[in-house]
Motif scaffolding. Sequence first.
Motif, PDB file in Angstrom:
ATOM      1  N   ARG A  63      34.848  38.375  37.361  1.00 42.66           N
ATOM      2  CA  ARG A  63      35.758  38.416  36.210  1.00 42.66           C
ATOM      3  C   ARG A  63      36.380  39.805  36.051  1.00 42.66           C
ATOM      4  N   ARG A  64      35.547  40.847  36.124  1.00 43.77           N
ATOM      5  CA  ARG A  64      36.055  42.206  35.981  1.00 43.77           C
ATOM      6  C   ARG A  64      37.081  42.524  37.068  1.00 43.77           C
ATOM      7  N   GLU A  67      40.330  40.687  36.347  1.00 36.54           N
ATOM      8  CA  GLU A  67      41.032  41.343  35.240  1.00 36.54           C
ATOM      9  C   GLU A  67      41.717  42.620  35.724  1.00 36.54           C
ATOM     10  N   HIS A  71      45.748  43.536  35.898  1.00 37.77           N
ATOM     11  CA  HIS A  71      46.314  44.798  35.409  1.00 37.77           C
ATOM     12  C   HIS A  71      47.174  45.453  36.491  1.00 37.77           C
ATOM     13  N   GLY A 150      45.661  34.438  31.582  1.00 35.80           N
ATOM     14  CA  GLY A 150      44.517  35.331  31.659  1.00 35.80           C
ATOM     15  C   GLY A 150      43.526  34.902  32.730  1.00 35.80           C
ATOM     16  N   VAL A 151      42.317  35.436  32.617  1.00 35.76           N
ATOM     17  CA  VAL A 151      41.246  35.193  33.584  1.00 35.76           C
ATOM     18  C   VAL A 151      40.219  34.295  32.912  1.00 35.76           C
TER      19      VAL A 151
END
Length: 154
Positions: A63-64, A67, A71, A150-151
């Motif tokens: 997930r990180r 994300e 970005h 989004g994620v």
Amino acid sequence: MRRVRPGTASRSAGGGSSRAAGEERALSSVAAGDRYEQPEDLPRLWHVTLSVSGREAPLKEVRRALEQLAHDHPFLLTSRYAGDHAEIRYWEEARDLHDAAAVALRLWGEHRQSAGLPPWEIVGLEVIDRETYHQRIAEGYGPPPATPVGVHPY
């Protein structure tokens, strides 16, 4: 009455034009009823779905990383993920399908280090033009519009 483009009359003295002083510039126009056709080489929007998979990775890290990819790649619409696979959907502006696919095929590898993406391989790629995407949505057999953006886990 003489018609010249602004600034062309003074160019002949400075050598900026190949026309002789006082020579009129021919004006061109489109005849009534002619249709304007957009040049083929202008960029278009392509909807890209990139699928990746590999060995199991911790969900928090996946997930990180996704994300961070969102970005780094601001046109990313949505990502879905699990511990061993993910799907990324976004719009790409490119001249043709070949250019859009080439960018998509480089996306995961080029951002692997900077975003901390898992060492997964690309296992699927779909690139369709905007018209086809909207036609599929209208007919009810395409992927649903990317909402929420989004994620998200699968």
